[in-house]
Structure formats: structure tokens, C-alpha cells
Write a protein that holds these residues in place. Sequence first.
Motif: not given
Length: 187
Positions: A57-67
Amino acid sequence: MISREKALETWKKWNDDEALLRHALTVEATMRHFAVILGEDPETWGAVGILHDIDYQRFPQEHCKKAREILAAEGYPEAVIRAVESHGWGICSDVEPKSELEKTLYAVDELAGFVYACALVRPSRSVSDMELKSVKKKWKTPAFASGVNRDVVLKGAQKLGKELDYLIEQTIAALRQVEADIGLGGS
């Protein structure tokens, strides 16, 4: 073991979208179901299902990278973090699913969403009367739930050494147990 309460609390710190919550709960139920089948810990597997889109939700362009950053700061173990990262393998992550937990999440994330979508268009809005053949019919219609990456599901099934039909049947069974909680069954 990771509690469901902790996973939900973490999820709610980073997300507030109802549709994303329903998806997280759908994947949670599916992961718990497969954990039981495989003799694994349903609490941990369910928590991974809840947390798998923690950064979307907060970082759709960085999905799986901010996790990793989010989950590490919350004190989650490496196995959980890696599983969350691996569910985007080949799309938004280079982390290949290796463990049974990772391979299962990779296979069922998109599939759980697809089965959910199939239920929404049924007159009953339910999985209780859903059969494999109705899901397979929709599967063959590219315009239906076009956002679902069918290739990922098929790759996931292959990684698990399971037939697509088996995964669909088990996903339906998993969602039958929680359909009222995820907004199905006419509720």
C-alpha cells in the motif's frame, strides 16, 4: 511461532485498505490450510499470509523490496522475511522461493485472489457451492481477473510438484472455512 494478533497489528501499522486486508486474510487462510496438510505450523504460515503484502500500500513501486526493512524492524525472523520477499520472485523480487513455506506462498498468493474473484461473480457470492470446474472455466478466460498472473500460479504449482487442479481444490477448501470473515457468502 508468530501470533496472528502480532501479524495483524503489524499489517495495520502499514496498511488501512479494506480490499488489501481481505486479500491478506484470504492468503492467510490458504496458507494455514496448506500448513496443516504439510504438517507445518499454521500460525507461522498464516502470519506469512497476512504479512506478504506488508509494503504494497505505501510502497507499490518497491513492493517486496521494503518488506525486509519493515519486518526486520518489527522483529520477525529471517524465514518470515525471506518468504515475504520470495512471493514476488521474477516480478518484483530476485529472491527465489526455496522452502515449502516460500513455494506455497508463491503458488497460492495469486490463486487465492483468483478463487476469491470467482466467488464474487457467483449468484451466491460464496465458495461453499463452488467446484473446480467453475474455477477452471474462468481460468481459461483471460479477460476474467486479468490482473492475476496465471503464469506465476503455474510456476508455483510446478515448484511445489502439484497439479493446478489440486491447488485450486485446496484453495476452495481453505476459503470455505473463513468465507464470512473475508466478505463472501452473501455477507
